[in-house]
Write a protein that holds these residues in place. Sequence first.
Motif, PDB file in Angstrom:
ATOM      1  N   LEU A   1       4.021   7.991  16.705  1.00 51.50           N
ATOM      2  CA  LEU A   1       4.883   8.902  15.943  1.00 51.50           C
ATOM      3  C   LEU A   1       5.523   8.164  14.766  1.00 51.50           C
ATOM      4  CD1 LEU A   1       6.573  10.762  18.942  1.00 51.50           C
ATOM      5  CD2 LEU A   1       4.983  11.792  17.297  1.00 51.50           C
ATOM      6  N   ALA A   2       5.953   6.913  15.037  1.00 54.64           N
ATOM      7  CA  ALA A   2       6.590   6.124  13.970  1.00 54.64           C
ATOM      8  C   ALA A   2       5.597   5.864  12.842  1.00 54.64           C
ATOM      9  CB  ALA A   2       7.121   4.809  14.528  1.00 54.64           C
ATOM     10  N   SER A   3       4.337   5.618  13.221  1.00 53.64           N
ATOM     11  CA  SER A   3       3.354   5.305  12.174  1.00 53.64           C
ATOM     12  C   SER A   3       3.048   6.553  11.338  1.00 53.64           C
ATOM     13  CB  SER A   3       2.090   4.675  12.756  1.00 53.64           C
ATOM     14  OG  SER A   3       1.355   5.644  13.446  1.00 53.64           O
ATOM     15  N   ILE A   4       3.093   7.723  11.963  1.00 51.74           N
ATOM     16  CA  ILE A   4       2.854   8.963  11.194  1.00 51.74           C
ATOM     17  C   ILE A   4       4.058   9.221  10.268  1.00 51.74           C
ATOM     18  CG2 ILE A   4       2.524  11.463  11.367  1.00 51.74           C
ATOM     19  CD1 ILE A   4       1.281  10.883  14.206  1.00 51.74           C
ATOM     20  N   SER A   5       5.237   9.091  10.835  1.00 51.37           N
ATOM     21  CA  SER A   5       6.469   9.354  10.081  1.00 51.37           C
ATOM     22  C   SER A   5       6.568   8.458   8.848  1.00 51.37           C
ATOM     23  CB  SER A   5       7.651   9.108  11.023  1.00 51.37           C
ATOM     24  OG  SER A   5       8.851   9.383  10.405  1.00 51.37           O
TER      25      SER A   5
ATOM     26  N   GLN B   1       4.265  -2.192  13.192  1.00 54.26           N
ATOM     27  CA  GLN B   1       4.889  -1.985  14.497  1.00 54.26           C
ATOM     28  C   GLN B   1       6.391  -1.935  14.357  1.00 54.26           C
ATOM     29  OE1 GLN B   1       4.031  -5.334  16.984  1.00 54.26           O
ATOM     30  NE2 GLN B   1       3.972  -4.000  18.767  1.00 54.26           N
ATOM     31  N   VAL B   2       7.054  -1.196  15.220  1.00 51.01           N
ATOM     32  CA  VAL B   2       8.516  -1.302  15.290  1.00 51.01           C
ATOM     33  C   VAL B   2       8.902  -1.872  16.648  1.00 51.01           C
ATOM     34  CG1 VAL B   2       9.371   0.333  13.571  1.00 51.01           C
ATOM     35  CG2 VAL B   2       8.573   1.209  15.759  1.00 51.01           C
TER      36      VAL B   2
ATOM     37  N   SER C   1       8.168   8.606   4.900  1.00 49.89           N
ATOM     38  CA  SER C   1       9.152   7.665   4.374  1.00 49.89           C
ATOM     39  C   SER C   1       9.134   6.412   5.235  1.00 49.89           C
ATOM     40  CB  SER C   1      10.554   8.290   4.403  1.00 49.89           C
ATOM     41  OG  SER C   1      11.477   7.363   3.895  1.00 49.89           O
ATOM     42  N   GLY C   2       8.945   5.275   4.589  1.00 48.78           N
ATOM     43  CA  GLY C   2       8.784   4.018   5.319  1.00 48.78           C
ATOM     44  C   GLY C   2       9.915   3.738   6.298  1.00 48.78           C
ATOM     45  N   SER C   3      11.141   3.808   5.796  1.00 50.29           N
ATOM     46  CA  SER C   3      12.276   3.402   6.635  1.00 50.29           C
ATOM     47  C   SER C   3      12.468   4.307   7.854  1.00 50.29           C
ATOM     48  CB  SER C   3      13.565   3.383   5.801  1.00 50.29           C
ATOM     49  OG  SER C   3      13.758   4.643   5.195  1.00 50.29           O
ATOM     50  N   SER C   4      11.814   5.479   7.861  1.00 46.95           N
ATOM     51  CA  SER C   4      11.977   6.386   9.004  1.00 46.95           C
ATOM     52  C   SER C   4      11.401   5.792  10.283  1.00 46.95           C
ATOM     53  CB  SER C   4      11.329   7.744   8.718  1.00 46.95           C
ATOM     54  OG  SER C   4       9.921   7.625   8.706  1.00 46.95           O
ATOM     55  N   CYS C   5      10.432   4.859  10.154  1.00 52.22           N
ATOM     56  CA  CYS C   5       9.828   4.310  11.383  1.00 52.22           C
ATOM     57  C   CYS C   5      10.849   3.526  12.193  1.00 52.22           C
ATOM     58  CB  CYS C   5       8.587   3.468  11.075  1.00 52.22           C
ATOM     59  SG  CYS C   5       8.927   1.905  10.257  1.00 52.22           S
TER      60      CYS C   5
ATOM     61  N   ASP D   1       0.869  -1.180   0.000  1.00 54.22           N
ATOM     62  CA  ASP D   1       0.000   0.000   0.000  1.00 54.22           C
ATOM     63  C   ASP D   1       0.904   1.227   0.000  1.00 54.22           C
ATOM     64  OD1 ASP D   1      -3.016   1.015   1.229  1.00 54.22           O
ATOM     65  OD2 ASP D   1      -1.282   2.338   1.447  1.00 54.22           O
ATOM     66  N   PHE D   2       0.717   2.057  -1.026  1.00 50.93           N
ATOM     67  CA  PHE D   2       1.613   3.210  -1.184  1.00 50.93           C
ATOM     68  C   PHE D   2       1.203   4.404  -0.344  1.00 50.93           C
ATOM     69  CE2 PHE D   2       4.717   1.947  -4.351  1.00 50.93           C
ATOM     70  CZ  PHE D   2       4.174   0.744  -4.785  1.00 50.93           C
ATOM     71  N   ASP D   3      -0.079   4.494   0.024  1.00 53.30           N
ATOM     72  CA  ASP D   3      -0.540   5.624   0.845  1.00 53.30           C
ATOM     73  C   ASP D   3       0.034   5.560   2.249  1.00 53.30           C
ATOM     74  OD1 ASP D   3      -1.975   7.060  -0.798  1.00 53.30           O
ATOM     75  OD2 ASP D   3      -3.957   6.362  -0.142  1.00 53.30           O
ATOM     76  N   TYR D   4       0.099   4.333   2.771  1.00 55.74           N
ATOM     77  CA  TYR D   4       0.569   4.159   4.146  1.00 55.74           C
ATOM     78  C   TYR D   4       1.977   3.574   4.214  1.00 55.74           C
ATOM     79  CZ  TYR D   4      -4.018   5.448   5.747  1.00 55.74           C
ATOM     80  OH  TYR D   4      -5.165   6.162   6.004  1.00 55.74           O
ATOM     81  N   ASN D   5       2.614   3.474   3.045  1.00 55.01           N
ATOM     82  CA  ASN D   5       3.919   2.817   2.986  1.00 55.01           C
ATOM     83  C   ASN D   5       3.896   1.499   3.767  1.00 55.01           C
ATOM     84  OD1 ASN D   5       5.134   4.573   1.221  1.00 55.01           O
ATOM     85  ND2 ASN D   5       5.914   5.915   2.837  1.00 55.01           N
TER      86      ASN D   5
END
Length: 334
Positions: free
Chosen positions: A143-147, A175-176, A151-155, A21-25
Amino acid sequence: MSIWVRSSTNIALIKYWGKEDFDYNWPVNDSVSMGLKDLCSLTSSRIVDGDCESGYIVYFNDVLLEKTDLKFLRIKNFLDRVKSEFGFSGNLEIKTKNSFYSDCGIASSASGFSALTVSCILTWTGSKSLDELEKIGFDIQKLASISRWGSGSSCRSFLPGIVWWKRGDSPFEQQVVQIDDLGWELSDTIVIISSTAKKIPSSEGHKLASRSPHFRKRVQSVDKMIQDLLVAVKQHDIESLGRIIEIDCESMHRIMDSSGAGYRSQECLEFLDKFKKIRDQIGIGAYYTQDAGSSVHIISEKKEQPKVVEVLKKNFSYELICDEISRSSLSVFE
Ligand code: DP6
């Protein structure tokens, strides 16, 4: 007094390549990374009064970004989404800098978007610390889910050390998780093959990935690779860790090359070839990985890093950046 957010970047050991899914990475597979101690982004933001048509004034590495700059537009699109999702208001002036080269395979979007997310949400909510954010509902997972929208890898930059990004059963169940590495001292010696920016941004590369005939096979094999990697981490077994990360790196680059989004130059391939020969000859526990860019990351135990540097300096003339596993990821300071 400005509030600054510092976020470390991360290097993927098992890669995120391809999205469902590209909207939510939402990635097609789980990934695992190692946070880096010194390579980071620093970001501060403040509300600006008065006219600001686009809603944002952004300084990147001390240079004001034009409103047509692709970096500016990416930041604006992301922040507009955050603003509208949470009903935040206020135009922002943002200052952000990286302690390293951008867009050449050192994951600047990971540290950049994590620091940006936290900084802007602190400012919009009038908060001063991560604790205050947690109290109003923005804990690290949130915060990770918003980030991740940015960009995906930012989480994976929201937690220190070795971090597992679990895709979950839907875009909303990601989840991270921090992996207990029992204090394993790992290092990353980054070989700057070229500091010019990559031609295809990773976000574009992700879109092409599923065209590769090797794509599905890799997706199916990642879970087992991660399980093996977790055992290697638990046992501090650098040889197994190295073998796994090299297999996964090759597997991702095979997909990139066969989908029209190759990131490896001839120079890079020649470096890897020579590095492997030398490494095998002298028997040093150092293993490579490479993201979507020309820089090569040599992962080793920290005690081996001086030897790794010596070997690289003796045999090559590339600039080297030495870093190590992070023990703290995000910090907020005045
Ligand atoms: C090759 O996180 O940069 O570095 O979600 O579109 O911003 P977007 O992509 P990005 O992809 C990183 C890909 C990689 C591997 C990894 O970091 O896992």
